[in-house]
Design a protein around this motif. Sequence first.
Motif, PDB file in Angstrom:
ATOM      1  N   GLY A 116       0.785  -1.216   0.000  1.00 36.11           N
ATOM      2  CA  GLY A 116       0.000   0.000   0.000  1.00 36.11           C
ATOM      3  C   GLY A 116       0.819   1.270   0.000  1.00 36.11           C
ATOM      4  N   LEU A 117       2.130   1.128  -0.308  1.00 37.37           N
ATOM      5  CA  LEU A 117       3.048   2.282  -0.294  1.00 37.37           C
ATOM      6  C   LEU A 117       2.941   3.039   1.030  1.00 37.37           C
ATOM      7  CD1 LEU A 117       2.581   3.608  -3.940  1.00 37.37           C
ATOM      8  CD2 LEU A 117       4.269   1.980  -3.067  1.00 37.37           C
ATOM      9  N   ASP A 118       2.993   2.292   2.118  1.00 36.33           N
ATOM     10  CA  ASP A 118       2.887   2.835   3.472  1.00 36.33           C
ATOM     11  C   ASP A 118       3.871   3.998   3.671  1.00 36.33           C
ATOM     12  OD1 ASP A 118       2.796   3.338   6.168  1.00 36.33           O
ATOM     13  OD2 ASP A 118       3.340   1.312   6.805  1.00 36.33           O
ATOM     14  N   PRO A 119       3.370   5.220   3.892  1.00 36.17           N
ATOM     15  CA  PRO A 119       4.249   6.391   4.029  1.00 36.17           C
ATOM     16  C   PRO A 119       5.298   6.234   5.126  1.00 36.17           C
ATOM     17  CG  PRO A 119       1.971   7.082   3.789  1.00 36.17           C
ATOM     18  CD  PRO A 119       1.943   5.596   3.985  1.00 36.17           C
ATOM     19  N   ALA A 120       4.946   5.506   6.187  1.00 35.64           N
ATOM     20  CA  ALA A 120       5.872   5.342   7.294  1.00 35.64           C
ATOM     21  C   ALA A 120       7.095   4.516   6.917  1.00 35.64           C
ATOM     22  CB  ALA A 120       5.155   4.684   8.479  1.00 35.64           C
ATOM     23  N   ARG A 121       6.992   3.770   5.830  1.00 32.55           N
ATOM     24  CA  ARG A 121       8.097   2.895   5.426  1.00 32.55           C
ATOM     25  C   ARG A 121       8.756   3.323   4.122  1.00 32.55           C
ATOM     26  NH1 ARG A 121       5.964  -3.009   5.128  1.00 32.55           N
ATOM     27  NH2 ARG A 121       8.185  -3.372   4.740  1.00 32.55           N
ATOM     28  N   MET A 122       8.317   4.446   3.560  1.00 34.25           N
ATOM     29  CA  MET A 122       8.831   4.836   2.252  1.00 34.25           C
ATOM     30  C   MET A 122      10.284   5.303   2.281  1.00 34.25           C
ATOM     31  SD  MET A 122       6.825   3.992  -0.070  1.00 34.25           S
ATOM     32  CE  MET A 122       7.660   4.824  -1.438  1.00 34.25           C
ATOM     33  N   ALA A 123      10.723   5.909   3.386  1.00 31.95           N
ATOM     34  CA  ALA A 123      12.125   6.334   3.461  1.00 31.95           C
ATOM     35  C   ALA A 123      13.048   5.124   3.362  1.00 31.95           C
ATOM     36  CB  ALA A 123      12.371   7.096   4.759  1.00 31.95           C
ATOM     37  N   GLU A 124      12.687   4.056   4.058  1.00 31.86           N
ATOM     38  CA  GLU A 124      13.464   2.817   3.974  1.00 31.86           C
ATOM     39  C   GLU A 124      13.378   2.230   2.565  1.00 31.86           C
ATOM     40  OE1 GLU A 124      13.631  -1.616   6.109  1.00 31.86           O
ATOM     41  OE2 GLU A 124      11.918  -0.278   6.440  1.00 31.86           O
ATOM     42  N   ALA A 125      12.180   2.295   1.973  1.00 35.27           N
ATOM     43  CA  ALA A 125      11.982   1.746   0.626  1.00 35.27           C
ATOM     44  C   ALA A 125      12.848   2.463  -0.404  1.00 35.27           C
ATOM     45  CB  ALA A 125      10.512   1.827   0.242  1.00 35.27           C
ATOM     46  N   VAL A 126      13.005   3.768  -0.258  1.00 39.06           N
ATOM     47  CA  VAL A 126      13.848   4.527  -1.185  1.00 39.06           C
ATOM     48  C   VAL A 126      15.276   3.972  -1.175  1.00 39.06           C
ATOM     49  CG1 VAL A 126      14.960   6.765  -1.540  1.00 39.06           C
ATOM     50  CG2 VAL A 126      12.497   6.643  -1.166  1.00 39.06           C
ATOM     51  N   ARG A 127      15.800   3.745   0.007  1.00 39.54           N
ATOM     52  CA  ARG A 127      17.162   3.205   0.117  1.00 39.54           C
ATOM     53  C   ARG A 127      17.232   1.776  -0.424  1.00 39.54           C
ATOM     54  NH1 ARG A 127      16.464   5.772   5.146  1.00 39.54           N
ATOM     55  NH2 ARG A 127      16.055   3.762   6.150  1.00 39.54           N
ATOM     56  N   ASN A 128      16.228   0.965  -0.093  1.00 36.82           N
ATOM     57  CA  ASN A 128      16.219  -0.424  -0.557  1.00 36.82           C
ATOM     58  C   ASN A 128      16.133  -0.508  -2.076  1.00 36.82           C
ATOM     59  OD1 ASN A 128      16.324  -1.276   2.100  1.00 36.82           O
ATOM     60  ND2 ASN A 128      14.142  -1.714   2.249  1.00 36.82           N
ATOM     61  N   ASN A 129      15.291   0.337  -2.667  1.00 40.39           N
ATOM     62  CA  ASN A 129      15.156   0.321  -4.118  1.00 40.39           C
ATOM     63  C   ASN A 129      16.439   0.771  -4.805  1.00 40.39           C
ATOM     64  OD1 ASN A 129      12.635  -0.707  -4.921  1.00 40.39           O
ATOM     65  ND2 ASN A 129      11.614   1.134  -4.209  1.00 40.39           N
ATOM     66  N   ALA A 130      17.101   1.772  -4.230  1.00 38.17           N
ATOM     67  CA  ALA A 130      18.367   2.234  -4.804  1.00 38.17           C
ATOM     68  C   ALA A 130      19.405   1.115  -4.769  1.00 38.17           C
ATOM     69  CB  ALA A 130      18.868   3.461  -4.053  1.00 38.17           C
ATOM     70  N   ARG A 131      19.413   0.341  -3.698  1.00 38.33           N
ATOM     71  CA  ARG A 131      20.359  -0.771  -3.608  1.00 38.33           C
ATOM     72  C   ARG A 131      20.040  -1.845  -4.655  1.00 38.33           C
ATOM     73  NH1 ARG A 131      20.991  -5.451   0.965  1.00 38.33           N
ATOM     74  NH2 ARG A 131      22.963  -6.311   0.166  1.00 38.33           N
ATOM     75  N   ILE A 132      18.751  -2.146  -4.827  1.00 38.59           N
ATOM     76  CA  ILE A 132      18.366  -3.120  -5.853  1.00 38.59           C
ATOM     77  C   ILE A 132      18.800  -2.641  -7.230  1.00 38.59           C
ATOM     78  CG2 ILE A 132      16.361  -3.983  -7.140  1.00 38.59           C
ATOM     79  CD1 ILE A 132      14.966  -4.460  -4.500  1.00 38.59           C
ATOM     80  N   ARG A 133      18.589  -1.360  -7.504  1.00 37.02           N
ATOM     81  CA  ARG A 133      18.906  -0.827  -8.829  1.00 37.02           C
ATOM     82  C   ARG A 133      20.396  -0.786  -9.116  1.00 37.02           C
ATOM     83  NH1 ARG A 133      14.174   3.593  -7.861  1.00 37.02           N
ATOM     84  NH2 ARG A 133      12.493   2.436  -8.928  1.00 37.02           N
ATOM     85  N   ASP A 134      21.194  -0.700  -8.079  1.00 37.40           N
ATOM     86  CA  ASP A 134      22.644  -0.679  -8.271  1.00 37.40           C
ATOM     87  C   ASP A 134      23.228  -2.073  -8.056  1.00 37.40           C
ATOM     88  OD1 ASP A 134      25.317  -0.126  -8.483  1.00 37.40           O
ATOM     89  OD2 ASP A 134      25.363   1.420  -6.937  1.00 37.40           O
ATOM     90  N   GLU A 135      23.311  -2.510  -6.817  1.00 37.28           N
ATOM     91  CA  GLU A 135      23.927  -3.805  -6.524  1.00 37.28           C
ATOM     92  C   GLU A 135      23.129  -4.964  -7.111  1.00 37.28           C
ATOM     93  OE1 GLU A 135      24.955  -6.604  -2.634  1.00 37.28           O
ATOM     94  OE2 GLU A 135      24.509  -4.470  -2.346  1.00 37.28           O
ATOM     95  N   GLY A 136      21.806  -4.923  -6.972  1.00 34.45           N
ATOM     96  CA  GLY A 136      20.979  -6.001  -7.502  1.00 34.45           C
ATOM     97  C   GLY A 136      21.103  -6.133  -9.004  1.00 34.45           C
ATOM     98  N   THR A 137      21.092  -5.009  -9.700  1.00 34.29           N
ATOM     99  CA  THR A 137      21.254  -5.037 -11.152  1.00 34.29           C
ATOM    100  C   THR A 137      22.616  -5.593 -11.535  1.00 34.29           C
ATOM    101  OG1 THR A 137      19.751  -3.165 -11.439  1.00 34.29           O
ATOM    102  CG2 THR A 137      21.281  -3.617 -13.240  1.00 34.29           C
ATOM    103  N   ARG A 138      23.646  -5.178 -10.819  1.00 37.54           N
ATOM    104  CA  ARG A 138      24.997  -5.675 -11.095  1.00 37.54           C
ATOM    105  C   ARG A 138      25.051  -7.204 -10.963  1.00 37.54           C
ATOM    106  NH1 ARG A 138      27.295  -2.197  -8.425  1.00 37.54           N
ATOM    107  NH2 ARG A 138      27.516  -3.201  -6.387  1.00 37.54           N
ATOM    108  N   ASN A 139      24.450  -7.743  -9.907  1.00 37.69           N
ATOM    109  CA  ASN A 139      24.433  -9.193  -9.705  1.00 37.69           C
ATOM    110  C   ASN A 139      23.628  -9.900 -10.796  1.00 37.69           C
ATOM    111  OD1 ASN A 139      25.929  -8.838  -7.379  1.00 37.69           O
ATOM    112  ND2 ASN A 139      24.186  -9.058  -5.989  1.00 37.69           N
ATOM    113  N   LEU A 140      22.501  -9.305 -11.169  1.00 32.46           N
ATOM    114  CA  LEU A 140      21.645  -9.920 -12.182  1.00 32.46           C
ATOM    115  C   LEU A 140      22.340  -9.943 -13.544  1.00 32.46           C
ATOM    116  CD1 LEU A 140      18.862 -11.183 -12.671  1.00 32.46           C
ATOM    117  CD2 LEU A 140      17.989  -8.884 -13.147  1.00 32.46           C
ATOM    118  N   ILE A 141      23.016  -8.878 -13.878  1.00 36.07           N
ATOM    119  CA  ILE A 141      23.742  -8.825 -15.150  1.00 36.07           C
ATOM    120  C   ILE A 141      24.871  -9.857 -15.167  1.00 36.07           C
ATOM    121  CG2 ILE A 141      25.344  -7.411 -16.508  1.00 36.07           C
ATOM    122  CD1 ILE A 141      23.546  -5.012 -15.862  1.00 36.07           C
TER     123      ILE A 141
END
Length: 245
Positions: free
Chosen positions: A82-107
């Motif tokens: 539900g895109l819980d506002p209380a957890r979005m700050a953490e989600a921003v950091r988690n998504n950035a990690r997926i987009r960088d480190e996660g993408t690197r691992n997937l490639i």
Amino acid sequence: MAHKVFVAGATGAIGAALTPLLIEAGYKVFGSTRRAERAKQLEAAGVVPVVVDVFDANALRDALCFIAPLSVIHQLTDLPAGLDPARMAEAVRNNARIRDEGTRNLIAAAIAAGSNRLIAQSIAWAYRLGATPYDETSPLDVDAEGARGISVRGVAALERQVLEAASLNGTVLRYGQIYGPGTGADTPKGSSPLHVEAAAYAALLALQQGAAGVYNIAQDDAEVTSAKAKRELRWRASLRRVARV
């Protein structure tokens, strides 16, 4: 032999909308989830489940080498229910990690497995403030501060890796703000709205067309233009699984 496709993030909103389209189009679909309890959900949808965490580089490489998919589709995100506002700050950091480190691992795993095609999810609201509508050549807002800066720099890292990956034909889909089933939003929202099923169709069409490069994917009333996707992918914002128009 059927074309094998590995969908990273197959139980997410776009992944769940995409996998039936791929199956109906004749692809053999393998879908990842990091939660073992979701494996049955994937099996019920006709997807071969792969329980693996994108941050476990060795396990991810072993899984893809065993499957040997011709194509990999990156739909990984880490968003609260539900895109819980209380957890979005953490989600921003988690998504950035997926987009960088996660993408690197997937490639790395895709290259080791002999894949030759990679399609990845990006976002269409990361452009630097300027004249609209933004097209794919408009600069990203990488110098932004705060949460926006974290998100945009994560996006930039993802896009750079996808487009520069050796031996992979890379496509970046800059999705607008999605709404519809499984997204937490029932109606259009944001500056560049996009129905989740239309987002899924963009990935299918990119795969079928073999198109490389960057594409904006959003509704016609968005602050970005999706003219390139309409022209080269034959994509339309009105595409739905039930009513294909």
